[in-house]
Each structure stands twice: as C-alpha cells, then as structure tokens.
Write a protein that holds these residues in place. Structure first.
Motif, PDB file in Angstrom:
ATOM      1  N   THR A 134       0.916  -0.846   0.070  1.00 27.08           N
ATOM      2  CA  THR A 134       0.037   0.252   0.136  1.00 27.08           C
ATOM      3  C   THR A 134       0.865   0.994   0.360  1.00 27.08           C
ATOM      4  O   THR A 134       0.531   1.620  -0.889  1.00 27.08           O
ATOM      5  N   ASP A 135       1.944   1.247   0.979  1.00 29.52           N
ATOM      6  CA  ASP A 135       2.689   2.434   0.887  1.00 29.52           C
ATOM      7  C   ASP A 135       3.664   3.004   0.056  1.00 29.52           C
ATOM      8  O   ASP A 135       3.998   3.634  -1.444  1.00 29.52           O
ATOM      9  N   GLN A 136       4.217   1.543  -1.109  1.00 30.11           N
ATOM     10  CA  GLN A 136       4.749   1.593  -2.282  1.00 30.11           C
ATOM     11  C   GLN A 136       3.589   1.988  -3.194  1.00 30.11           C
ATOM     12  O   GLN A 136       3.853   3.126  -4.227  1.00 30.11           O
ATOM     13  N   LEU A 137       2.627   1.810  -3.687  1.00 32.29           N
ATOM     14  CA  LEU A 137       1.242   2.187  -4.428  1.00 32.29           C
ATOM     15  C   LEU A 137       1.507   3.530  -4.703  1.00 32.29           C
ATOM     16  O   LEU A 137       1.221   4.541  -5.231  1.00 32.29           O
ATOM     17  N   ASP A 138       1.443   3.940  -2.809  1.00 30.35           N
ATOM     18  CA  ASP A 138       1.239   5.557  -2.365  1.00 30.35           C
ATOM     19  C   ASP A 138       1.982   6.402  -3.532  1.00 30.35           C
ATOM     20  O   ASP A 138       2.238   7.657  -3.901  1.00 30.35           O
TER      21      ASP A 138
END
Length: 95
Positions: free
Chosen positions: A71-75
């Motif tokens: 999720t952090d990578q996608l953000d």
C-alpha cells in the motif's frame, strides 16, 4: 551479519525443508538475486529459497529495515505519477 553470509550459512538447511516451492528454488540459478530482491520488497511466500520467517530473521540479523507495505509502495507511485504529469505538458494533456 550480511544477507549473503546468512545465505551461504543457511541455504542448505532452508532448501532441505520439504516443499515443492523450496525444491524449485534449489534448481534455480537466480536464487541469490531473488532472495535479495525479496528482502527489500513486501512479498509473501517463498522467494530465493527463503520463507517470510527466514527473511524476517535475515533482516533482523543484518539490521535491514522492514520493507514498506505494498500500500505504501502504491501511494509512492501515485505521488510520483502526479508529479510527473504536472511537470510534463504531454502527460498532463493525456490525464
């Protein structure tokens, strides 16, 4: 302890465990590269002859940071895309 040193000390033990996924890793010429990639990414399952638990142990022993969640990578990717689109006149017209 470096990830490579862990690998050379524990590879035989890790790959000797039962399971077709680890057996597949034993025959792969990219085991080291795969394991190193998995140590820096939030992945599940067996990668480079290591389980999730193995990678957590390697990170702890080598004092490597935990990888960011997907999720952090996608953000981060979304944020980068918005910066690129604003700065590029062609991309800004396409979005």
């Amino acid at each position: 302890m470096s990830a490579h040193r862990w690998s050379t000390q524990h590879r035989d033990r890790a790959l000797a465990r039962p399971g077709p996924d680890l057996a597949l890793c034993a025959a792969c010429p990219f085991t080291d590269e795969c394991r190193d990639w998995a140590l820096t990414h939030d992945v599940y399952g067996v990668w480079g002859g290591t389980t999730e638990e193995d990678r957590a142990e390697i990170r702890a022993q080598a004092e490597l940071p935990d990888p960011s969640s997907i999720t952090d990578q996608l953000d981060d990717l979304i944020a980068m895309r918005s910066i690129l689109v604003v700065d590029d006149p062609i991309l800004s017209r396409a979005s």
